[in-house]
Design an enzyme around this catalytic site. Structure first.
Site, short mmCIF file in Angstrom:
data_model
loop_
_atom_site.label_atom_id
_atom_site.label_comp_id
_atom_site.label_asym_id
_atom_site.label_seq_id
_atom_site.Cartn_x
_atom_site.Cartn_y
_atom_site.Cartn_z
N ASP A 146 -30.43 -73.36 23.33
CA ASP A 146 -29.40 -72.50 23.93
C ASP A 146 -29.92 -71.91 25.22
N CYS A 165 -18.54 -65.86 22.04
CA CYS A 165 -17.87 -64.93 21.13
C CYS A 165 -18.65 -63.63 21.02
N GLY A 169 -17.07 -62.44 24.62
CA GLY A 169 -15.78 -62.89 24.11
C GLY A 169 -15.26 -61.94 23.04
N CYS A 170 -15.00 -62.52 21.87
CA CYS A 170 -14.32 -61.81 20.78
C CYS A 170 -14.90 -60.42 20.50
N LYS A 173 -14.68 -57.82 23.40
CA LYS A 173 -13.23 -57.67 23.65
C LYS A 173 -12.58 -56.82 22.56
N TYR A 311 -4.42 -65.40 27.14
CA TYR A 311 -5.20 -64.54 26.24
C TYR A 311 -6.09 -63.54 26.98
N PHE A 339 2.03 -70.46 23.68
CA PHE A 339 2.52 -69.59 22.61
C PHE A 339 4.05 -69.54 22.65
N GLY A 409 -8.69 -69.29 33.09
CA GLY A 409 -9.06 -70.40 32.23
C GLY A 409 -10.56 -70.64 32.27
N LYS A 431 -13.57 -82.17 29.26
CA LYS A 431 -13.39 -82.04 27.80
C LYS A 431 -13.72 -83.37 27.13
N LEU A 457 -11.23 -71.43 19.57
CA LEU A 457 -11.38 -70.20 18.79
C LEU A 457 -12.68 -70.24 18.01
P1 FAD Z 1 -19.88 -70.98 23.05
O1 FAD Z 1 -19.73 -69.86 22.09
O2 FAD Z 1 -19.45 -70.73 24.45
O3 FAD Z 1 -21.42 -71.39 23.03
C1 FAD Z 1 -21.97 -72.36 23.87
C2 FAD Z 1 -23.41 -72.01 24.15
O4 FAD Z 1 -24.07 -73.13 24.73
C3 FAD Z 1 -23.56 -70.86 25.14
O5 FAD Z 1 -24.53 -69.95 24.70
C4 FAD Z 1 -24.01 -71.56 26.41
O6 FAD Z 1 -24.73 -70.71 27.26
C5 FAD Z 1 -24.86 -72.67 25.82
N1 FAD Z 1 -25.09 -73.81 26.72
C6 FAD Z 1 -24.26 -74.35 27.64
N2 FAD Z 1 -24.84 -75.41 28.22
C7 FAD Z 1 -26.06 -75.55 27.65
C8 FAD Z 1 -27.11 -76.49 27.80
N3 FAD Z 1 -27.03 -77.50 28.68
N4 FAD Z 1 -28.21 -76.33 27.05
C9 FAD Z 1 -28.33 -75.32 26.17
N5 FAD Z 1 -27.36 -74.41 25.99
C10 FAD Z 1 -26.22 -74.53 26.70
N6 FAD Z 1 -11.97 -66.56 19.87
C11 FAD Z 1 -11.51 -66.00 18.73
O7 FAD Z 1 -11.47 -66.68 17.70
N7 FAD Z 1 -11.10 -64.70 18.68
C12 FAD Z 1 -11.14 -63.90 19.77
O8 FAD Z 1 -10.76 -62.74 19.69
C13 FAD Z 1 -11.63 -64.44 20.97
N8 FAD Z 1 -11.72 -63.67 22.07
C14 FAD Z 1 -12.24 -64.19 23.21
C15 FAD Z 1 -12.31 -63.37 24.33
C16 FAD Z 1 -12.81 -63.87 25.50
C17 FAD Z 1 -12.92 -62.97 26.69
C18 FAD Z 1 -13.24 -65.23 25.58
C19 FAD Z 1 -13.81 -65.77 26.85
C20 FAD Z 1 -13.16 -66.05 24.48
C21 FAD Z 1 -12.65 -65.55 23.27
N9 FAD Z 1 -12.54 -66.33 22.14
C22 FAD Z 1 -12.04 -65.81 20.98
C23 FAD Z 1 -12.93 -67.76 22.15
C24 FAD Z 1 -14.33 -67.97 21.54
O9 FAD Z 1 -15.26 -67.10 22.12
C25 FAD Z 1 -14.76 -69.42 21.72
O10 FAD Z 1 -13.76 -70.25 21.18
C26 FAD Z 1 -16.07 -69.74 21.03
O11 FAD Z 1 -17.11 -68.91 21.46
C27 FAD Z 1 -16.44 -71.20 21.29
O12 FAD Z 1 -17.65 -71.53 20.68
P2 FAD Z 1 -18.52 -72.75 21.21
O13 FAD Z 1 -19.59 -72.96 20.21
O14 FAD Z 1 -17.65 -73.89 21.54
O15 FAD Z 1 -19.13 -72.28 22.60
P1 NDP Z 2 -6.06 -70.20 29.48
O1 NDP Z 2 -6.45 -71.54 29.94
O2 NDP Z 2 -5.44 -70.04 28.15
O3 NDP Z 2 -5.05 -69.54 30.55
C1 NDP Z 2 -5.29 -69.56 31.93
C2 NDP Z 2 -4.30 -68.64 32.64
O4 NDP Z 2 -4.63 -68.57 34.02
C3 NDP Z 2 -2.88 -69.13 32.58
O5 NDP Z 2 -2.03 -68.02 32.53
C4 NDP Z 2 -2.73 -69.89 33.91
O6 NDP Z 2 -1.41 -69.92 34.38
C5 NDP Z 2 -3.55 -69.02 34.82
N1 NDP Z 2 -4.09 -69.75 35.97
C6 NDP Z 2 -4.78 -70.90 35.96
N2 NDP Z 2 -5.16 -71.23 37.22
C7 NDP Z 2 -4.69 -70.26 38.04
C8 NDP Z 2 -4.78 -70.02 39.42
N3 NDP Z 2 -5.42 -70.85 40.23
N4 NDP Z 2 -4.19 -68.91 39.91
C9 NDP Z 2 -3.54 -68.06 39.11
N5 NDP Z 2 -3.43 -68.22 37.78
C10 NDP Z 2 -4.01 -69.30 37.24
O7 NDP Z 2 -7.38 -69.34 29.61
P2 NDP Z 2 -7.96 -68.02 29.00
O8 NDP Z 2 -9.18 -67.82 29.83
O9 NDP Z 2 -6.99 -66.91 28.92
O10 NDP Z 2 -8.39 -68.41 27.51
C11 NDP Z 2 -9.28 -69.48 27.23
C12 NDP Z 2 -9.33 -69.73 25.75
O11 NDP Z 2 -10.11 -68.71 25.11
C13 NDP Z 2 -7.97 -69.66 25.07
O12 NDP Z 2 -7.40 -70.94 24.99
C14 NDP Z 2 -8.27 -69.11 23.71
O13 NDP Z 2 -8.33 -70.12 22.73
C15 NDP Z 2 -9.62 -68.43 23.83
N6 NDP Z 2 -9.41 -66.98 23.63
C16 NDP Z 2 -9.02 -66.52 22.41
C17 NDP Z 2 -8.74 -65.19 22.23
C18 NDP Z 2 -8.28 -64.69 20.89
O14 NDP Z 2 -8.38 -65.41 19.92
N7 NDP Z 2 -7.74 -63.48 20.81
C19 NDP Z 2 -8.87 -64.24 23.32
C20 NDP Z 2 -9.29 -64.82 24.56
C21 NDP Z 2 -9.53 -66.15 24.69
P3 NDP Z 2 -0.38 -71.14 34.10
O15 NDP Z 2 0.26 -70.81 32.78
O16 NDP Z 2 0.54 -71.07 35.24
O17 NDP Z 2 -1.18 -72.40 34.05
#
Ligand code: FAD
Ligand code: NDP
Length: 622
Positions: A146, A165, A169-170, A173, A311, A339, A409, A431, A457
């Site tokens: 990591d 997370c 993240g979660c 937040k 989100y 949604f 995003g 992806k 998630l």
């Molecule tokens: P990550 O948790 O991102 O872990 C990937 C890890 O790999 C990181 O530590 C990264 O630094 C490391 N890494 C990357 N490249 C390399 C490399 N080359 N070598 C070694 N390590 C590397 N989900 C929920 O279910 N509920 C929520 O309320 C929620 N809130 C969120 C709020 C925010 C602001 C954000 C951004 C996300 C939120 N999510 C939430 C989404 C959730 O955090 C992610 O879905 C989850 O963390 C994804 O897990 P992951 O294992 O795919 O990646």
């Molecule tokens: P998303 O990809 O879900 O949304 C991106 C948002 O940014 C959209 O509203 C999009 O608009 C807008 N956007 C994209 N490009 C531009 C631009 N160039 N200028 C202005 N607006 C732009 O990203 P999030 O970062 O919100 O979330 C990422 C993922 O993290 C989610 O899919 C979710 O699964 C996870 N997450 C989960 C949470 C939870 O469980 N509570 C909380 C937070 C994140 P448009 O619709 O027009 O494309």
């Protein structure tokens, strides 16, 4: 004839080798419906658009010979001819689609070669840790890598083991959401007799300090858990060298390389997650921050412009406003894409009318300039939006603020880890398309946010990671079921959802098959404060501040396809109902359930009004 034969051979090979294959036409509405359905079912098909190929008509003839079907869509799963859009809908509705996909157990990896580790996991976030720890417990030799690249903003934020997370993240937040709820409740408390002072200030620094301390504890716990489960953890960046070899690069605080070694693994799991995207506009990286910086921001953000409308954007906007900052959200198109849009609009309404957040629609930033430096400084955001007097015309506007938060995003961290050297295919965004978690290279798996067409998630990544470890090291066959996963948007009024948005259900099943039961309600805890607040603000009492709906399939005994609730504690409500929906609950099952009074959750046991009836849903008494 000879060339048709060759093409037929290629088609047969494709059908045999591609797990989910969809022959379609880009203009066909049944194909559109099928693509939507597969997306909802979290299945990534390989799509062949026949109208975009010169040999399309010929392929269609070959398919007609093979399947007796000369129309599109024409679908194959694991080489089996499935039929068209009606057939796939029926397989999905009855759960057989899931079974068909699950049936195909992962081919065991056969090799006489010796490897340094049974499993190398790249990425120690939700998915990577979940998989590594479970594999370690099962006796596999596991290396977990990591490494967190500092954020690109001037803050260069970095964090410890645990991934998005836990660190950005979660967890932070939800804790900031908690701070927001406390703020709202302090305001309400006077009406319940508390002698709360009229003005209660909020200290950003105290909140951040305590949240960051808590997170440090979680980082430490993650490291301890790794050791306890016999996982070898290395704070190193992983890069693929070949399909079984990973280069591990360690770096010091200044980014300089401090270690470089190469190891081999029988199985490799890529779980590198995503990082926030910055737009390509002047000043974005120099002056803007993202959620990666916000939760540890060493100074109060002040007046904030949030860019994005999903989100992350809406959740951050909610807690920033509630902790005392002026907040404007620039919304490019719709709120909460993906949604249920009725629910998304209700959230938007609530944020505008009840929280006082300024949502500017159809607004896209063009440049960010610094007016004065400082912590925070003063920034100017220039954005393009519609002319209020002529919606067909665009105008430029400016807004001054202290902080610009980009929440537009996240980009998968798959671009600089040399996946090509291992032969792993990604799409143009980075992806990884998988069948469940298996990539196109059979011993390399992917987990979490980097998966194409899967939910981003934490619990999804963890669950999939654990099940994968059991399949690899415990002879298990169970795959992660990505459908009907409950989720909650933690906006100031929380929104919980399971299954299909109403519009998706209508698009996939057809309007005539869908019945929506809905109701509006007043949480008892809000009844006194909100009644007074509404009087002050002049809203009618019926203002829909809480709303519930069930989207049902009339053709299948009103089985619930979608569950949606806007309510305090929607996360807690939704989790419980998710069990029922996973078990195939119908509207009658909800009706047969006796509610707990007085709760918000009980609304689902008494929903009697259909949307179609247009009957008033204004709440009455008990
Ligand atoms: P990550 O948790 O991102 O872990 C990937 C890890 O790999 C990181 O530590 C990264 O630094 C490391 N890494 C990357 N490249 C390399 C490399 N080359 N070598 C070694 N390590 C590397 N989900 C929920 O279910 N509920 C929520 O309320 C929620 N809130 C969120 C709020 C925010 C602001 C954000 C951004 C996300 C939120 N999510 C939430 C989404 C959730 O955090 C992610 O879905 C989850 O963390 C994804 O897990 P992951 O294992 O795919 O990646
Ligand atoms: P998303 O990809 O879900 O949304 C991106 C948002 O940014 C959209 O509203 C999009 O608009 C807008 N956007 C994209 N490009 C531009 C631009 N160039 N200028 C202005 N607006 C732009 O990203 P999030 O970062 O919100 O979330 C990422 C993922 O993290 C989610 O899919 C979710 O699964 C996870 N997450 C989960 C949470 C939870 O469980 N509570 C909380 C937070 C994140 P448009 O619709 O027009 O494309």
């Amino acid at each position: 004839m000879a060339s048709a034969g060759t093409l037929a051979d290629r088609i047969q090979k494709e059908i045999k080798e591609v797990p989910v294959l969809l022959y379609a036409k880009s203009t066909c509405k049944f194909c559109e419906r099928t693509k939507k359905l597969l997306k909802i079912a979290n299945v990534t098909p390989h799509v062949v658009e026949l109208d975009k190929r010169d040999d399309g008509p010929e392929i269609q003839k070959i398919l007609a010979n093979l399947t007796g079907r000369n129309t599109v869509p024409n679908i194959f799963i694991w080489g089996e001819s499935i039929g068209g859009s009606e057939e796939i809908l029926s397989l999905y509705s009855t759960g057989i689609l899931k079974q068909k996909l699950l049936q195909h157990s992962v081919p065991a990896f056969q090799s006489g070669d010796k490897f340094d580790y049974d499993l190398i996991v790249i990425g120690g976030g939700s998915g990577g840790l979940g998989c590594a720890k479970e594999a370690g417990k099962l006796g596999a030799s596991v290396l977990l890598l990591d490494y967190v690249t500092p954020s690109p903003s001037s803050l260069k934020t970095q964090w410890g083991l645990g991934g998005t997370c836990v660190n950005v993240g979660c967890i932070p937040k939800k804790l900031m959401h908690r701070a927001a709820i406390l703020g709202h409740e302090f305001n309400d408390s006077k009406l319940f007799g508390w002698k709360t002072p009229d003005s209660i200030g909020h200290e950003w620094g105290t909140m951040v300090h305590n949240i960051q301390n808590y997170i440090k504890g979680l980082n430490f716990q993650s490291t301890k858990d790794a050791i306890r489960t016999f996982v070898e953890y290395s704070n190193a960046q992983g890069h693929m060298v070949d399909p079984h070899t990973v280069q591990c690069i360690s770096r010091g605080k200044d980014g300089a390389v401090t270690g470089d070694k190469t190891v081999t693994g029988k199985y490799i799991v890529i779980a590198t997650g995503g990082r926030p995207t910055y737009p390509s506009i002047p000043g974005a990286v120099e002056y803007g921050i993202t959620s990666d910086d916000l939760f540890s921001l060493p100074y109060a953000p002040g007046k904030t412009v949030v860019i994005g409308a999903s989100y992350v954007a809406l959740e951050c906007a909610g807690f920033l406003k509630a902790t005392g900052f002026d907040v404007t959200v620039l919304v490019r198109s719709i709120l909460l894409r993906g949604f249920d849009q009725q629910m998304a609009e209700l959230i938007g309404d609530y944020m505008t009318n009840m929280n006082g957040i300024n949502l500017i629609r159809k607004a896209v930033p063009i440049k960010i300039e610094q007016i004065s430096a400082g912590n925070p400084g003063i920034l100017r955001v220039t954005y393009e939006t519609m002319d209020p007097t002529d919606p067909d015309k665009k105008v430029q506007q400016v807004i001054e603020c202290n902080t610009v938060l980009f929440a537009i995003g996240r980009s998968p961290c798959t671009k600089d880890i040399s996946l090509d050297k291992a032969g792993v295919v990604t799409d143009s965004t980075g992806k990884i398309p998988t069948i469940y978690e298996q990539t196109n290279v059979t011993h390399i798996y992917a987990l979490g946010d980097i998966l194409k067409d899967k939910l981003e998630l934490t619990p999804v990544a963890i669950h999939a990671g654990r099940l994968l470890a059991h399949r690899l090291f415990n002879n298990a066959t169970l795959q992660c079921d990505y459908t009907n996963v409950a989720t909650t948007v933690f906006t100031s009024r929380e929104y919980g959802a399971i299954g299909l948005a109403e519009e998706d259900a209508r698009a996939v099943y057809g309007d005539d098959k869908i019945e929506v039961f809905h109701g509006q309600f007043v949480p008892l805890e809000d009844a006194i404060p909100k009644t007074q607040e509404f009087e002050v603000k002049g809203y009618p009492f019926e203002y829909p501040w809480c709303y519930a709906k069930l989207v049902c399939n009339k053709a299948d005994n009103n089985r619930i396809l979608g569950f949606h609730v806007l309510s305090p504690n929607a996360g807690e409500i939704t989790q419980g109902y998710a069990v029922g929906i996973k078990m195939g609950a119908t509207k009658a099952d909800m009706d047969a359930t006796i509610g707990i009074h007085p709760t918000c959750s009980e609304i689902f046991t008494t929903l009697a009004i259909t949307k179609e009836s247009n009957i008033d849903i204004t709440p009455g008494g008990c």
